[in-house]
Design a protein around this motif. Structure first.
Motif: not given
Length: 286
Positions: A141-143, A176-180, A201-205
């Motif tokens: 998922v893109q954040p 997400n693409s940051n692996k979170n 977080l919402l900002t993590d996607g």
């Protein structure tokens, strides 16, 4: 069953969408799924505001008539015509741009569709059956802000659901693409560590889930738990005492196993009781 297409009540097998429908061709649509029970739509204002926010983000033209009261009336009309007024009901509203255009639409004006389906339970209940999950790592998922929106382009969720079925998992956890950690295929994710509850977080996607929002507001008014919205690494999942998923239809779904770790559901049971209290008596929004 009858459906509601732009205010007209039609049979489900009646042809009403063209091959130029933009939700079909491009996923150019937003939707919301909500629960009706005991003659009321649960958390209707929150669902309505999320739907309007999604339409704005997708640059759809919101009709002046598309008020909270208008859509509620259309939902209830659809429920009543299907003789479901006394039953728990799953309601889905889909809003899509009118036909025409390629990637660039001919218009930003919209059509809408309301569908209803009978549910088994009026209140939220804890499912204590085995519920095993795994990470889904084929796609991420893109954040960004679009990840918070319930749009109809759900390919990651669909492919993840196929993966889960093929491997006998009940659900998968998205990254997400940051692996979170972002959430589950069909809802938001919470981790319990002692008296601390964590959620992405919402900002993590993660999806801007309504049950997530209700729980956050509810928990902020009690000293029973410490609530943390934060980035969550997959490594934290196996350290948790409990994991559970939230969405508007199920309420709270405990996870019983992730890899070699098995989880309890004590806090999930506690919270589903509090959630049902909110459903029955409402919640102070101050």
């Amino acid at each position: 069953m009858k459906i509601n297409y732009n205010g007209k009540l039609l049979a489900t097998d009646e042809a009403f969408l063209s091959t130029e429908n933009r939700a079909f061709k491009y996923g150019d649509a937003v939707f919301d799924t909500l629960k009706y029970t005991n003659q009321k739509i649960l958390f209707w204002e929150e669902h309505y505001l999320r739907l309007m926010a999604g339409m704005r983000i997708l640059r759809m033209e919101i009709p002046m008539s598309f008020t909270l009261e208008f859509l509620e009336e259309e939902i209830l009309k659809t429920i009543n015509v299907n003789d479901l007024a006394s039953s728990p009901v799953r309601v889905r509203i889909t809003v899509f741009r009118k036909d025409g255009g390629l990637y660039t639409p001919k218009t930003n004006q919209i059509d809408y569709l309301i569908e209803v389906q009978r549910l088994d339970s009026c209140f939220f209940e804890i499912n204590e059956n085995p519920y095993e999950v795994e990470l889904f790592k084929d796609f991420y998922v893109q954040p960004d802000l679009l990840a918070n929106v319930k749009h109809t382009n759900r390919l990651v969720n669909i492919i993840g659901s196929v993966f889960a079925k093929e491997n006998d998992y009940q659900n998968c956890i998205l990254l997400n693409s940051n692996k979170n950690v972002v959430g589950a295929l069909n809802g938001n994710l919470f981790l319990v560590e002692g008296k601390t509850l964590k959620t992405p977080l919402l900002t993590d996607g993660c999806l801007n889930g309504i049950t997530r929002k209700v729980l956050l507001n509810m928990l902020k008014k009690t000293s029973d738990f410490e609530l943390v919205e934060t980035s969550i690494s997959p490594f934290e999942l196996q350290k948790a005492d409990e994991l559970f998923i939230t969405n508007s239809i199920v309420g709270i779904q405990p996870i019983t196993k992730y890899r070699k770790k098995e989880y309890t559901n004590v806090i999930a049971k506690n919270l589903v009781g509090k959630l049902n209290t909110v459903v029955r008596f409402g919640m102070d929004k101050k």
